[in-house]
Structure formats: C-alpha cells, structure tokens
Scaffold this motif. Sequence first.
Motif, PDB file in Angstrom:
ATOM      1  N   SER A  51      -5.063 -59.298 -24.829  1.00 29.68           N
ATOM      2  CA  SER A  51      -3.920 -59.935 -25.501  1.00 29.68           C
ATOM      3  C   SER A  51      -2.735 -60.158 -24.566  1.00 29.68           C
ATOM      4  O   SER A  51      -1.973 -61.109 -24.749  1.00 29.68           O
ATOM      5  N   LEU A  52      -2.565 -59.291 -23.564  1.00 32.22           N
ATOM      6  CA  LEU A  52      -1.481 -59.508 -22.599  1.00 32.22           C
ATOM      7  C   LEU A  52      -1.663 -60.844 -21.899  1.00 32.22           C
ATOM      8  O   LEU A  52      -0.721 -61.627 -21.752  1.00 32.22           O
ATOM      9  N   TRP A  53      -2.889 -61.125 -21.486  1.00 29.38           N
ATOM     10  CA  TRP A  53      -3.180 -62.377 -20.797  1.00 29.38           C
ATOM     11  C   TRP A  53      -3.123 -63.574 -21.746  1.00 29.38           C
ATOM     12  O   TRP A  53      -2.638 -64.639 -21.389  1.00 29.38           O
ATOM     13  N   GLN A  54      -3.621 -63.397 -22.949  1.00 26.92           N
ATOM     14  CA  GLN A  54      -3.706 -64.533 -23.869  1.00 26.92           C
ATOM     15  C   GLN A  54      -2.378 -64.857 -24.538  1.00 26.92           C
ATOM     16  O   GLN A  54      -2.093 -66.022 -24.827  1.00 26.92           O
ATOM     17  N   GLN A  55      -1.561 -63.840 -24.800  1.00 26.53           N
ATOM     18  CA  GLN A  55      -0.376 -64.057 -25.632  1.00 26.53           C
ATOM     19  C   GLN A  55       0.945 -63.825 -24.910  1.00 26.53           C
ATOM     20  O   GLN A  55       1.985 -64.241 -25.400  1.00 26.53           O
ATOM     21  N   ARG A  56       0.931 -63.147 -23.756  1.00 23.90           N
ATOM     22  CA  ARG A  56       2.206 -62.747 -23.154  1.00 23.90           C
ATOM     23  C   ARG A  56       2.293 -63.084 -21.662  1.00 23.90           C
ATOM     24  O   ARG A  56       2.918 -62.361 -20.901  1.00 23.90           O
TER      25      ARG A  56
END
Length: 406
Positions: A51-56
């Motif tokens: 999620s860090l890579w996909q969303q932030r």
Amino acid sequence: MGSLQENQTKCVWVQGPILVGAGPSGLAVSACLSQQGVPSVILEKSDCIASLWQQRTYDRLKLHLPKQFCELPLLGFPEDFPKYPTKDQFISYIESYARHFSIKPRFNQAVQSAEFQPGSGFWRVKTQDFEYISRWLIVATGENAEPALPEIVGLDRFHGSVVHTSAYKSGSDFRNDKVLVVGCGNSGMEVSLDLCRYNAVPHMVARNTVHVLPREILGFSTFGIAMALHKWLPLKLVDKILLLAANFALGNTEQLGLRRPKTGPLELKNITGKTPVLDVGALSQIRSGKIKVMEGVKEITRNGAKFMNGQEKDFDSIILATGYKSNVPIWLKSCEFFTKEGMPKTPFPNGWKGENGLYTVGFTGRGLLGTASDAVKIAQDIGDQWRTNKECKNSCSSHIILLKRS
C-alpha cells in the motif's frame, strides 16, 4: 453495531505464523515460508498489497538502486524491465510475485494489539474483526509504516496547503506555486525536481547535513561499486573513495548549501540508518537557481516562513519531505525487543529474531536487499521448528481454524 460486536468475539487459530503487513517484507517472508512448507496468514490494514507503493508514492518515483539490488527472494524482475524500474513497474512485479506464490493476505485487518501470553505460549493478535492466535508473530510493517510529521512552530496557522510527500502525486498540483519543501533527502530532492517541471519555484530546506552522491559513476551504479569495494576494503576507505568520486562528479556540494556530514556515507548509514541522496538531476537545478536551498525553518507564518538566518519569505504551499517511521509501538504490547521508536534494539544483521516466536523483517535500514536477507533467515528458522514439531506435522488440513468462544 450488533454484527460488529459478534465479529469481535471470533477467535482464529493459525497453524503457521501470523505476519503483520502485506508490503514487500511480508510477501517475501510468506513466499520463503511456502518454500519451507509452512503456511502463514498475512494481516493487512489497507485494501491492497504494497500500500505504501500503491497509495503513498509520487508518480515520477523510480527505484534508486539497480533492480538486482531490489529483488525479493525466489523470483527476480522480468528481464525486459529497465535498470531502474518505475513505480508502476515495481508494483506490477510485486503483484506478480504475490500471484506466483499464491499469497492472499487478509485485507482491511488493522492490527489493534499483539501480545505474547506466557501462560499459553501463544501470540494473540487482535484486529477490529477477529482475534488471531499463533505460536509465531512476524512483524513486517517495516520502518516506513507511517508518515513522520515534524513539529514546526506555526505550521497550523499557514493559510496555504500543507501536504506530506505520502500525499504528493505530481507537481502539476502546484503549477507556478512558490513551494517550501521541508527536507533534503531523496524525497525532498525528487519532489523539488518534479516541481520544476511544472514551473513551480521550490525552496528546499536543508537543516541538517546530507551526503549527496551520483547515482552512477562512469555508467556503473554507485551502490554497486560500494558493495564490490566493501568486499575487499574497510568501510572507511570505501567511504573516502566514494567521496572523492562524488566531488569529482558533482563538485563541492557545500557551495550549494548542502553541507556534508563528517562521517562517511556508508558508515553513517550503518550507524544511524540515514540514507545518502543519490542525485537524479536536482543538483543541476540547484546550480541553475531553479531550486533554492534554504537554512532551517525558525517558524511558519500565515503567509510563509521565517528562517534561522533571519530571512522571511512568502509561500503558496508547504510539502513535508520528512520521511516515515515505524508504527510498532502503537500495537505491539509488552515487548522489550523494540525501542520506543519502533526499531529492533539488536542491530543488523541479528535484529530479525526476538524471543517467544517473535520475528521482524523490513527493519534493517538496508532497503529491499536487507528485507530479502532477513526473509530467508526467518523462513529457515521457522521451517526447522515446523518440521520438528509433531503437532504441526499432524495438524488438520486447514491452516486457519475458527474457534468458538465459550
């Protein structure tokens, strides 16, 4: 409300380890465990993997290191990927990795607490829906779990927008703006560079010292050269060679307002975890005057900022390029293995294993290379226990059992 209360009473027995976090660290350990014949359950608070890579992360992000230093265990990058894969290519790799090893995390499971029960010898991990029980707990949330927000006097009274780089996507949102970028690490440099593409005027705050190195030297990865040299030479000598090469390639960065630390880049990384900046074009924009380097911020005003050297400037927006931090102290209870900052007290390379079936991955300060190394060690260690434990070998076919409370 009634259904929520019912869910909270559900108790799940997990035959293998419980992993907290479905980022690259959690996926790497899960894949290695599957190779050992050990099932596992990944609990992920968001609705997707990595999620860090996909969303932030911002749109222009690329891996700072060549792909061979960023591979997860057992499955490399596709051969047709470039030397420095883009954000979208890395996400594609991570998704194919999860498919390849049939990794299916339990999404939207935010861990509220995890605690070892000495009486039973099990870990109890509570989410909003279930309580999971296992002999093993693997903390895979990593050192970049939450945005690190600085305390700056007056920040709350600034009239313009204030965003952390975790919410920054593109300089197109700041077109023609005068922007204060707080932080001069890799994110601060790249965001400032991205802002220049949209005619914004970034003012980058360099409060602390920073090592800036060329991403490549004579066409070879600076990191790769450092790794090769360190096999034969002491760390301090490797640092001297890197700094000589950096001064030759980039010139004296102190003249640009970027003071170097007295400790060499690799030694500093080992001691503090602080990563040197790998230049991808920001320095040339600093030299041209398109990126302004500022001293530390004294306070934020309604219309801008006052600086330590007495200057005062107006800004339209503020971007906080202040990095990330561990969130382990929030949910891991009664555990002496971690510092109050949420990092293992035992330094690399031995910080991957605690007591009572506790393991950690993604806390080495050495990026994906450190993650891959620890993932293999963790899986081997748990695999050895799994094979010698008769109860595990003779367990039922399902590795997740829903228990009924009395």
